[in-house]
Design a protein around this motif. Structure first.
Motif, short mmCIF file in Angstrom:
data_model
loop_
_atom_site.label_atom_id
_atom_site.label_comp_id
_atom_site.label_asym_id
_atom_site.label_seq_id
_atom_site.Cartn_x
_atom_site.Cartn_y
_atom_site.Cartn_z
N ASP A 145 5.06 -8.22 -1.40
CA ASP A 145 3.70 -8.13 -0.84
C ASP A 145 3.13 -9.52 -0.53
O ASP A 145 2.04 -9.62 0.06
N LEU A 146 3.84 -10.58 -0.92
CA LEU A 146 3.40 -11.95 -0.64
C LEU A 146 3.09 -12.09 0.85
O LEU A 146 3.86 -11.64 1.70
N GLU A 147 1.95 -12.69 1.15
CA GLU A 147 1.56 -12.85 2.55
C GLU A 147 2.15 -14.13 3.13
O GLU A 147 2.10 -15.20 2.50
N LEU A 148 2.70 -13.99 4.34
CA LEU A 148 3.32 -15.11 5.04
C LEU A 148 2.61 -15.34 6.36
O LEU A 148 2.13 -14.41 7.01
N THR A 149 2.57 -16.61 6.75
CA THR A 149 2.00 -16.98 8.04
C THR A 149 3.08 -16.79 9.10
O THR A 149 4.21 -17.28 8.95
N VAL A 150 2.73 -16.09 10.17
CA VAL A 150 3.70 -15.80 11.23
C VAL A 150 3.17 -16.32 12.57
O VAL A 150 2.44 -15.63 13.28
N PRO A 151 3.53 -17.57 12.90
CA PRO A 151 3.15 -18.09 14.22
C PRO A 151 3.99 -17.41 15.30
O PRO A 151 4.96 -16.72 14.99
N PRO A 152 3.66 -17.63 16.58
CA PRO A 152 4.50 -17.08 17.66
C PRO A 152 5.96 -17.52 17.48
O PRO A 152 6.24 -18.61 16.97
N ARG A 153 6.87 -16.67 17.90
CA ARG A 153 8.30 -16.91 17.69
C ARG A 153 8.74 -18.25 18.26
O ARG A 153 9.56 -18.95 17.65
N VAL A 154 8.23 -18.65 19.39
CA VAL A 154 8.60 -19.94 20.00
C VAL A 154 8.27 -21.08 19.04
O VAL A 154 9.07 -22.01 18.88
N LYS A 155 7.12 -21.01 18.41
CA LYS A 155 6.72 -22.07 17.45
C LYS A 155 7.65 -22.05 16.24
O LYS A 155 8.06 -23.12 15.75
N GLN A 156 7.97 -20.85 15.73
CA GLN A 156 8.91 -20.75 14.60
C GLN A 156 10.24 -21.41 14.95
O GLN A 156 10.80 -22.17 14.15
N ASP A 157 10.75 -21.09 16.14
CA ASP A 157 12.04 -21.65 16.57
C ASP A 157 11.97 -23.17 16.70
O ASP A 157 12.91 -23.88 16.32
N ASP A 158 10.85 -23.69 17.22
CA ASP A 158 10.68 -25.14 17.36
C ASP A 158 10.67 -25.83 15.98
O ASP A 158 11.32 -26.86 15.79
N VAL A 159 9.93 -25.24 15.05
CA VAL A 159 9.85 -25.82 13.70
C VAL A 159 11.23 -25.76 13.03
O VAL A 159 11.68 -26.74 12.43
N ALA A 160 11.92 -24.62 13.15
CA ALA A 160 13.25 -24.48 12.55
C ALA A 160 14.22 -25.51 13.14
O ALA A 160 15.00 -26.13 12.41
#
Length: 194
Positions: A145-160
């Motif tokens: 149930d831990l809450e996670l921040t979910v930015p747009p997928r493009v941002k996630q991919d850039d950070v990764a």
């Protein structure tokens, strides 16, 4: 950017297996001892255990799985360390660990892995931890149930991608430092011998 419970982003979540020590078919099992400090796995020394084919097929890890220590910890290192499975080889995780498999169509699991590590370092796992005699346990039903921040997928991919680039540079620097250390030691040995 949105906030979502972890369980809404998972396609699967399951405990590891331990099996028996002997049998006709042995499967590699990765333990917490195989977790490197940087969150990678040391694949060189798995335990080999006899586990039924049905369980192996159901619980075989896939590239992108996050393996979370659900039981363990020490007074100086709370339970919840994790490693990112970055291999296509057959392996399971041990029974003291838990696999988190994120929906690859929705989120970048490497991004989520680093977000979870960041949250753990800031004490976000503490409310889900119970202590028994000499052991800490994550309460997995509540933990998801831990809450996670979910930015747009493009941002996630850039950070990764940025984290992977930093990891690569760090590994190159560590290799150079090891070579320099060996050079200094060999020079010192040569001068002492002379």
């Amino acid at each position: 950017m949105s906030i979502c419970s972890m369980k809404s982003l998972l396609v699967d979540s399951f405990s590891g297996e331990w099996g028996t020590e002997t049998g006709e078919v042995l499967t590699p099992v990765l333990r917490t001892a195989n977790f490197n400090e940087d969150g990678s796995f040391d694949y060189s020394s798995p335990a080999y255990r006899c586990i039924s084919e049905k369980k192996v097929q159901a619980k075989r890890m896939r590239r992108g799985d996050i393996v979370l220590e659900k039981s363990g910890g020490t007074p100086n290192r709370p339970v919840g360390i994790m490693a990112y499975y970055d291999s296509d080889d057959e392996a399971l995780c041990s029974n003291f660990n838990h696999v988190l498999r994120f929906d690859a169509d929705s989120v970048n699991s490497f991004f989520m892995f680093h977000q979870l590590r960041w949250l753990r370092e800031r004490g976000a796992f503490a409310p889900y931890t119970r202590k028994t005699t000499g052991l800490q346990n994550l309460q997995m039903k509540a933990f998801v149930d831990l809450e996670l921040t979910v930015p747009p997928r493009v941002k996630q991919d850039d950070v990764a991608a940025a984290i992977r680039a930093i990891d690569s540079e760090r590994n190159e620097l560590n290799t150079l430092l090891e070579r320099l250390d060996e050079l200094v030691k060999s020079r010192f040995s040569w001068e002492v011998a002379a």
